[in-house]
Design an enzyme around this catalytic site. Sequence first.
Site, PDB file in Angstrom:
ATOM      1  N   ARG A  52      20.667  23.282  64.658  1.00  0.00           N
ATOM      2  CA  ARG A  52      20.837  21.840  64.931  1.00  0.00           C
ATOM      3  C   ARG A  52      19.807  21.004  64.181  1.00  0.00           C
ATOM      4  O   ARG A  52      20.193  20.067  63.489  1.00  0.00           O
ATOM      5  CB  ARG A  52      20.842  21.558  66.447  1.00  0.00           C
ATOM      6  CG  ARG A  52      20.968  20.100  66.764  1.00  0.00           C
ATOM      7  CD  ARG A  52      21.505  19.725  68.156  1.00  0.00           C
ATOM      8  NE  ARG A  52      21.328  20.674  69.222  1.00  0.00           N
ATOM      9  CZ  ARG A  52      20.166  20.932  69.845  1.00  0.00           C
ATOM     10  NH1 ARG A  52      19.075  20.268  69.513  1.00  0.00           N
ATOM     11  NH2 ARG A  52      20.105  21.835  70.806  1.00  0.00           N
ATOM     12  N   TYR A 104      30.764  -3.274  56.727  1.00  0.00           N
ATOM     13  CA  TYR A 104      31.685  -2.271  57.248  1.00  0.00           C
ATOM     14  C   TYR A 104      31.943  -2.568  58.724  1.00  0.00           C
ATOM     15  O   TYR A 104      31.034  -2.552  59.549  1.00  0.00           O
ATOM     16  CB  TYR A 104      31.096  -0.878  57.060  1.00  0.00           C
ATOM     17  CG  TYR A 104      31.975   0.204  57.626  1.00  0.00           C
ATOM     18  CD1 TYR A 104      33.208   0.459  57.058  1.00  0.00           C
ATOM     19  CD2 TYR A 104      31.586   0.940  58.728  1.00  0.00           C
ATOM     20  CE1 TYR A 104      34.035   1.438  57.592  1.00  0.00           C
ATOM     21  CE2 TYR A 104      32.402   1.912  59.260  1.00  0.00           C
ATOM     22  CZ  TYR A 104      33.632   2.152  58.685  1.00  0.00           C
ATOM     23  OH  TYR A 104      34.450   3.114  59.217  1.00  0.00           O
ATOM     24  N   ASP A 177      23.216   0.115  52.928  1.00  0.00           N
ATOM     25  CA  ASP A 177      24.429   0.945  52.893  1.00  0.00           C
ATOM     26  C   ASP A 177      24.907   0.943  51.442  1.00  0.00           C
ATOM     27  O   ASP A 177      25.452  -0.052  50.952  1.00  0.00           O
ATOM     28  CB  ASP A 177      25.476   0.358  53.851  1.00  0.00           C
ATOM     29  CG  ASP A 177      26.758   1.202  53.906  1.00  0.00           C
ATOM     30  OD1 ASP A 177      26.999   1.992  52.977  1.00  0.00           O
ATOM     31  OD2 ASP A 177      27.525   1.042  54.880  1.00  0.00           O
ATOM     32  N   LYS A 202      33.090   9.005  51.445  1.00  0.00           N
ATOM     33  CA  LYS A 202      33.750   8.198  50.425  1.00  0.00           C
ATOM     34  C   LYS A 202      33.464   8.776  49.036  1.00  0.00           C
ATOM     35  O   LYS A 202      33.872   9.888  48.752  1.00  0.00           O
ATOM     36  CB  LYS A 202      33.302   6.736  50.590  1.00  0.00           C
ATOM     37  CG  LYS A 202      33.350   6.237  52.044  1.00  0.00           C
ATOM     38  CD  LYS A 202      34.754   6.206  52.638  1.00  0.00           C
ATOM     39  CE  LYS A 202      34.772   5.933  54.144  1.00  0.00           C
ATOM     40  NZ  LYS A 202      34.098   4.730  54.598  1.00  0.00           N
TER      41      LYS A 202
END
Length: 380
Positions: A52, A104, A177, A202
Amino acid sequence: MTVEQGQSPETWLARALGSHDAETHGVVPGIHPATTFLRGGDLTYPGLVYARPANPTFATPEALLSKLEGAAESLLFGSGMAAATAVFQALQPGDHVVAPKVMYWALRRWLKQFCAHWGLGLDLVDMTDSDAIAAAVRPGRTRIVWVETPANPTWDITDLAAAADIAHRAGARLVVDNTVPTPLLTRPIEHGADIVMHAATKYLNGHSDVLMGTLSVATPDAFWQRIRGVRGDLGGIPGPFEAWLLLRGMRTLALRVDKACANAQAVAEHFHGHPRSAGILYPGLPDHPGHGIAARQMRGGFGGMLSLRVAGGEAAAVRAAARLQLWTRATSLGGVESLVEHRASVEGPDSPCPPDLLRLSCGIESAADLIADLEQALAP
Ligand SMILES: *Cc1c(COP(=O)(O)O)cnc(C)c1O
């Protein structure tokens, strides 16, 4: 394992930093599915502990991204939203955030709810206006100025150096971003950003088959360690196979981004002033309000994303989208196949998206085919 790396992003990408599988000498690095790692008889760990907080399959894509962004360290997350939300979850109640009005959509929606629940102050501002950013920051209280440029779905451009300066004077970090330009077109850290985020879903992966996010940091400080802790404790990580697929996708990033930019520029120029167009939103057109700044802070193209405002309003836009044969009607962006979306119907009533707008994600098909399909769909 890393060997000769070369000087250029295309070389780092194509060769995945020269990585190979140390055990088998395979020219492609391996996948490590183990969730747990050996512990010595003296209770120490010779390597990793548990998958993790860290997985060895993440190491090469994280190193490659750091090299591309000029960052000190990067972290992979299970989605773009997992990466973005980790930044805000590392804040303390009472902190203040400045974020864009145009960004976004799913992140803006989440941020409004989260700031209310978590006791964070939030101001949404017009990020094309440096004075508006300067008026919104609260020195000593603002911790994050969040920027997306070019910004969904109108491709607004923010001057990163100006935003970084305003954020730093107020004691805040600039987080960018960088999903749409990719580090090939814009390296926000060079313009003063502290943290860079990607929806690797993307362009970085590029094939519409992996959901992933990333964060990269200029200087790993205590805040970055809190973000790392959020990832490790909340477990918003990808699986090892997805991390491996990301590295495979990134090898062709330079070719894909070049072609997507060329296609977007060709589509934008063709429909600029077209009788069926009520406006083309693309920073590569000289009449886009952000063109001057974009020309300074983007290198090698203006990105593969543009929007077409259809003459005749919302009904005409929806009709054109329905008539497209080659462009795929679907959400998302940055894949090898071109996608079209009527954004206003996705974003709902509180969206700044005009109702006549079709968002176009240019893939790597022939520009002539893409233009011909739009022509037939827009024909009266
Ligand atoms: C898609 C996207 C995100 C969110 O990424 P997911 O992988 O879908 O969670 C964030 N920012 C931008 C600009 C995006 O396009």
